[in-house]
Design a protein around this motif. Structure first.
Motif, PDB file in Angstrom:
ATOM      1  N   LEU A   1       8.442  -3.965  -5.260  1.00 45.41           N
ATOM      2  CA  LEU A   1       9.064  -4.093  -6.571  1.00 45.41           C
ATOM      3  C   LEU A   1       8.587  -2.942  -7.440  1.00 45.41           C
ATOM      4  N   MET A   2       9.480  -2.000  -7.735  1.00 45.30           N
ATOM      5  CA  MET A   2       9.120  -0.812  -8.495  1.00 45.30           C
ATOM      6  C   MET A   2       9.872  -0.809  -9.825  1.00 45.30           C
ATOM      7  N   ALA A   3       9.148  -0.501 -10.905  1.00 45.52           N
ATOM      8  CA  ALA A   3       9.762  -0.387 -12.229  1.00 45.52           C
ATOM      9  C   ALA A   3       9.020   0.671 -13.019  1.00 45.52           C
ATOM     10  N   SER A   4       9.760   1.625 -13.545  1.00 45.47           N
ATOM     11  CA  SER A   4       9.186   2.730 -14.322  1.00 45.47           C
ATOM     12  C   SER A   4       8.100   3.454 -13.537  1.00 45.47           C
ATOM     13  N   GLY A   5       8.298   3.580 -12.247  1.00 46.45           N
ATOM     14  CA  GLY A   5       7.347   4.285 -11.400  1.00 46.45           C
ATOM     15  C   GLY A   5       6.116   3.484 -11.043  1.00 46.45           C
TER      16      GLY A   5
ATOM     17  N   HIS B   1      16.297  -5.911  -9.508  1.00 45.73           N
ATOM     18  CA  HIS B   1      16.416  -6.716 -10.721  1.00 45.73           C
ATOM     19  C   HIS B   1      15.140  -7.510 -10.992  1.00 45.73           C
ATOM     20  N   THR B   2      14.506  -7.990  -9.924  1.00 41.62           N
ATOM     21  CA  THR B   2      13.258  -8.735 -10.081  1.00 41.62           C
ATOM     22  C   THR B   2      12.161  -7.852 -10.645  1.00 41.62           C
ATOM     23  N   ALA B   3      12.075  -6.618 -10.160  1.00 38.82           N
ATOM     24  CA  ALA B   3      11.046  -5.686 -10.628  1.00 38.82           C
ATOM     25  C   ALA B   3      11.184  -5.437 -12.128  1.00 38.82           C
ATOM     26  N   ILE B   4      12.409  -5.223 -12.585  1.00 40.59           N
ATOM     27  CA  ILE B   4      12.649  -4.970 -14.009  1.00 40.59           C
ATOM     28  C   ILE B   4      12.266  -6.198 -14.838  1.00 40.59           C
ATOM     29  N   ALA B   5      12.667  -7.378 -14.359  1.00 36.67           N
ATOM     30  CA  ALA B   5      12.383  -8.609 -15.099  1.00 36.67           C
ATOM     31  C   ALA B   5      10.880  -8.869 -15.180  1.00 36.67           C
TER      32      ALA B   5
ATOM     33  N   THR C   1       0.817  -1.217   0.000  1.00 36.26           N
ATOM     34  CA  THR C   1       0.000   0.000   0.000  1.00 36.26           C
ATOM     35  C   THR C   1       0.848   1.263   0.000  1.00 36.26           C
ATOM     36  N   ASN C   2       1.883   1.287   0.830  1.00 37.61           N
ATOM     37  CA  ASN C   2       2.704   2.486   0.983  1.00 37.61           C
ATOM     38  C   ASN C   2       3.957   2.484   0.118  1.00 37.61           C
ATOM     39  N   ARG C   3       4.189   1.382  -0.604  1.00 41.46           N
ATOM     40  CA  ARG C   3       5.353   1.272  -1.484  1.00 41.46           C
ATOM     41  C   ARG C   3       6.653   1.573  -0.737  1.00 41.46           C
ATOM     42  N   THR C   4       6.766   0.965   0.415  1.00 39.74           N
ATOM     43  CA  THR C   4       7.945   1.198   1.248  1.00 39.74           C
ATOM     44  C   THR C   4       8.416  -0.116   1.856  1.00 39.74           C
ATOM     45  N   MET C   5       9.716  -0.236   2.092  1.00 39.89           N
ATOM     46  CA  MET C   5      10.267  -1.440   2.686  1.00 39.89           C
ATOM     47  C   MET C   5       9.813  -1.563   4.131  1.00 39.89           C
ATOM     48  N   VAL C   6       9.453  -2.781   4.525  1.00 41.04           N
ATOM     49  CA  VAL C   6       9.016  -3.046   5.893  1.00 41.04           C
ATOM     50  C   VAL C   6       9.846  -4.193   6.452  1.00 41.04           C
ATOM     51  N   GLY C   7      10.536  -3.942   7.553  1.00 43.68           N
ATOM     52  CA  GLY C   7      11.325  -4.976   8.202  1.00 43.68           C
ATOM     53  C   GLY C   7      10.849  -5.196   9.621  1.00 43.68           C
TER      54      GLY C   7
END
Length: 223
Positions: A117-121, A151-155, A81-87
């Motif tokens: 996973l973000m790619a092209s916004g 790399h996963t996001a781009i693929a 939802t927030n497009r942020t890393m959560v640890g």
């Protein structure tokens, strides 16, 4: 650090060689587990704005994803939802999502890391790492996880774009064949034939591609 340059190169090659979205996701989580010595991993994809569980390496993670996506609450949903890393260093003391906490502790998962996973916004999904011990991931592990996610996001973005293009080409091919059938059978022009297909599509609430496919298969329009 457990990962090396050759490990990254192998991941990039295997992601590039994966034939589709599902295979790309499976390749990503397989490398994800070994990269930071996690006990399990999983990946959730963005499907029309909604998170959909795609692949996991362990039944416990699959069960947790099903619970969390159904409840719409938890760290995966937070990352999505927030497009942020959560640890989370220790799920046993994490109090933000009580129902989730009871479930995850019961499944024996104590450390979590979720990277969007973000790619092209665009948000492609979230890749997640799990460990049965608390405080299992170091700062180096997190850095490697972010690299894998990039790399996963781009693929996945590339695989999804290719799938859309393939579908568009296939739809155009089917439409062309269907139009040819109507034009020959009724001795009409292409514009008239297209109008007929579109009318059937609208009246039956069926995709134009599917109407064309049925016409090609049965040599008749749907009732």
């Amino acid at each position: 650090m457990r990962w090396t340059g050759p490990s990254l190169a192998r991941l990039v090659v295997e992601l590039d060689q994966a034939p589709g979205i599902a295979e790309t996701a499976e390749t990503a989580v397989e490398h994800a587990v070994s990269a930071i010595a996690a006990t399990s991993a999983g990946l959730v994809l963005n499907q029309s704005g909604n998170p959909v569980a795609a692949v996991t390496t362990d039944p416990a993670v699959e069960e947790l994803h099903e619970f969390e996506l159904g409840a719409k609450a938890g760290p995966v949903m937070e990352a999505f939802t927030n497009r942020t890393m959560v640890g989370i260093d220790d799920t046993a003391v994490e109090l933000r999502w009580p129902a989730w906490q009871q479930t995850v502790v019961g499944l024996g998962l104590r450390t979590e890391l979720h990277v969007p996973l973000m790619a092209s916004g665009n948000l492609i999904g979230v890749v997640s790492w799990y460990h049965t011990e608390p405080k299992a991931f170091s700062h180096d592990d997190i850095a490697i996880a972010e690299l894998i996610a990039a790399h996963t996001a781009i693929a996945l973005h590339t695989a999804r774009t290719a799938a859309v293009l393939d579908e568009a080409v296939d739809a155009r091919r089917l439409l062309g064949q269907a139009l040819g059938i109507l034009m020959e059978r009724h001795d009409i022009e292409e514009q008239h034939a297209f109008a007929i297909l579109r009318r059937y599509s609208q009246h039956t609430n069926t995709k134009l591609r599917d109407v064309a496919a049925q016409l090609i298969e049965t040599r008749r329009l749907p009732d």
